[in-house]
Motif scaffolding. Sequence first.
Motif, PDB file in Angstrom:
ATOM      1  N   LYS A 163      54.554  65.101  63.684  1.00  0.00           N
ATOM      2  CA  LYS A 163      53.582  65.571  62.700  1.00  0.00           C
ATOM      3  C   LYS A 163      53.278  64.513  61.632  1.00  0.00           C
ATOM      4  O   LYS A 163      52.476  64.761  60.717  1.00  0.00           O
ATOM      5  CB  LYS A 163      54.096  66.832  62.004  1.00  0.00           C
ATOM      6  N   PHE A 164      53.915  63.362  61.728  1.00  0.00           N
ATOM      7  CA  PHE A 164      53.727  62.312  60.730  1.00  0.00           C
ATOM      8  C   PHE A 164      52.896  61.169  61.304  1.00  0.00           C
ATOM      9  O   PHE A 164      52.996  60.850  62.493  1.00  0.00           O
ATOM     10  CB  PHE A 164      55.074  61.778  60.245  1.00  0.00           C
ATOM     11  N   PRO A 179      53.261  71.759  49.244  1.00  0.00           N
ATOM     12  CA  PRO A 179      52.027  71.587  50.016  1.00  0.00           C
ATOM     13  C   PRO A 179      52.223  71.412  51.514  1.00  0.00           C
ATOM     14  O   PRO A 179      51.251  71.492  52.264  1.00  0.00           O
ATOM     15  CB  PRO A 179      51.417  70.319  49.411  1.00  0.00           C
ATOM     16  N   GLY A 180      53.454  71.175  51.968  1.00  0.00           N
ATOM     17  CA  GLY A 180      53.681  70.804  53.353  1.00  0.00           C
ATOM     18  C   GLY A 180      53.552  71.937  54.355  1.00  0.00           C
ATOM     19  O   GLY A 180      53.395  73.102  54.017  1.00  0.00           O
ATOM     20  N   SER A 215      43.470  71.698  55.224  1.00  0.00           N
ATOM     21  CA  SER A 215      42.774  70.556  55.794  1.00  0.00           C
ATOM     22  C   SER A 215      43.725  69.563  56.442  1.00  0.00           C
ATOM     23  O   SER A 215      43.335  68.827  57.359  1.00  0.00           O
ATOM     24  CB  SER A 215      41.956  69.844  54.708  1.00  0.00           C
ATOM     25  N   HIS A 216      44.968  69.507  55.975  1.00  0.00           N
ATOM     26  CA  HIS A 216      45.963  68.561  56.466  1.00  0.00           C
ATOM     27  C   HIS A 216      47.316  69.250  56.570  1.00  0.00           C
ATOM     28  O   HIS A 216      47.583  70.226  55.857  1.00  0.00           O
ATOM     29  CB  HIS A 216      46.086  67.354  55.533  1.00  0.00           C
ATOM     30  N   GLU A 266      44.992  76.398  60.326  1.00  0.00           N
ATOM     31  CA  GLU A 266      43.579  76.756  60.359  1.00  0.00           C
ATOM     32  C   GLU A 266      43.329  78.029  59.549  1.00  0.00           C
ATOM     33  O   GLU A 266      42.319  78.144  58.844  1.00  0.00           O
ATOM     34  CB  GLU A 266      43.127  76.963  61.804  1.00  0.00           C
ATOM     35  N   ASN A 267      44.247  78.981  59.640  1.00  0.00           N
ATOM     36  CA  ASN A 267      44.113  80.205  58.848  1.00  0.00           C
ATOM     37  C   ASN A 267      44.125  79.894  57.356  1.00  0.00           C
ATOM     38  O   ASN A 267      43.347  80.473  56.585  1.00  0.00           O
ATOM     39  CB  ASN A 267      45.252  81.177  59.180  1.00  0.00           C
ATOM     40  N   ALA A 268      45.006  78.972  56.956  1.00  0.00           N
ATOM     41  CA  ALA A 268      45.054  78.586  55.549  1.00  0.00           C
ATOM     42  C   ALA A 268      43.731  77.994  55.093  1.00  0.00           C
ATOM     43  O   ALA A 268      43.266  78.268  53.975  1.00  0.00           O
ATOM     44  CB  ALA A 268      46.185  77.590  55.316  1.00  0.00           C
ATOM     45  N   ALA A 269      43.115  77.196  55.959  1.00  0.00           N
ATOM     46  CA  ALA A 269      41.833  76.590  55.605  1.00  0.00           C
ATOM     47  C   ALA A 269      40.739  77.651  55.485  1.00  0.00           C
ATOM     48  O   ALA A 269      39.979  77.672  54.512  1.00  0.00           O
ATOM     49  CB  ALA A 269      41.454  75.548  56.644  1.00  0.00           C
ATOM     50  N   GLN A 270      40.668  78.547  56.468  1.00  0.00           N
ATOM     51  CA  GLN A 270      39.580  79.518  56.494  1.00  0.00           C
ATOM     52  C   GLN A 270      39.739  80.617  55.445  1.00  0.00           C
ATOM     53  O   GLN A 270      38.805  80.905  54.689  1.00  0.00           O
ATOM     54  CB  GLN A 270      39.477  80.124  57.897  1.00  0.00           C
TER      55      GLN A 270
END
Length: 420
Positions: free
Chosen positions: A92-93, A240-241, A247-248, A321-325
């Motif tokens: 993931k890095f 934030p991780g 988005s990231h 993706e759920n967090a973004a939407q």
Amino acid sequence: MGSDLLDRRERLLGPNVPTFYDRPVEIVRGEGASLFDADGQRYLDAYNNVAHCGHCHPRIVKAICEQAATLNTHTRYLHEGILDYAEALLGKFAFDGQLLMTCTGSEANDVALRMAQAVTGKRGFIATDNTYHGNTTAVAHLSTRRPPIGGWPDHIRRVPAPDSLTPLGGSLEAQSEAFAANVAQAIAELEESGHGFAGLMLCPIFANEGMPGIAPGFLDPTVEAIRRAGGLILCDEVQPGFGRIGSHFWGHEWLGVTPDVVTMGKPMGNGHPVAGLVATPEVMGAFREAFGYFNTFGGNPVSVAAAMETLRVIEDEGLQENAAQVGDYLLQGLRDLSHPLIADTRGLGLFLGIELARDGEPASDAAGRIVEAMRERHVLMGRVGRAQHILKIRPPMVFNRSDADEILEKLSQSFEELPA
């Protein structure tokens, strides 16, 4: 929550053990983004990044139980579990890294400081003047909640944090260079004092500072100053991780920074006590040479099983993706709220804030009233910022549009009751 329970708590645990809310809630069960009290009342959890994939996620509970019934020991024995997890996580890095596992984010940040000392041979550190990185003695010196006994140590420098109401340098546009100038000055002071400069530790979205509306590239001038001085960049990704910002996957990716060490905590095992850090091979090698570090419970098979299943659930259920939407949907709804004390509304994925101010000054009392009013409407949220004047919404990653509609409706009602 009855007074007898509070009395018992103080008698057995001692005074001043923190609780949330003027009327503390006795929570007995959790599921998804919901918590339930002793009377069966449901509360919408808009606070917890600990239960990252939702409270009591059945797949993660099953993974913990099955591994606990099979084996739980430490990493001085060979075990494939930690290696499988390391391969999955390091994938993931965007940079080559190696993994060290601990039990808490505080431990991970403590180790990160020692890594910087091992690489540089110096002991001076910089953090912002409105941050929190844990509760070991070393990282508590970076945090700013209460001064340590005997005063702040001389090998720590705290630079002014970026701020939305009173930006560094006098404007939001000047804030990046002003922050870098303060870091450069702190580096010079540490070098002149004889401590030398080992590294800067920060949250890449400045979460405890109130997520003050910075943009990608904000840290670029600061990175230049740190690299010129030979120091390390230590990114605390506990908040934030793991896809929270949408988005990231990591906050440092969004900010545009390549750190030397990334620390992780609470969300890593969905509430199971597991944490860790990823460091470049050069940094890890220097640390292993300088320190004889071992952690009995860090990386044990049960914790690794929790962490591995958490990572799989994030991917399988599309939680980033759920967090973004959902985060974007919620942010738009929050920006539609109207009240004279709302100075700014901002968010990254499922980490959102509403800053309250009165005549340009933090409206801490108003933020406190909203949090308490929401608790009475069975929504749990918090506040953050130097003056605790920013409403903080940071729910489990399974938060959906229906949950967002509920918090928006109840926030609207709470603001209608709030005097200007």
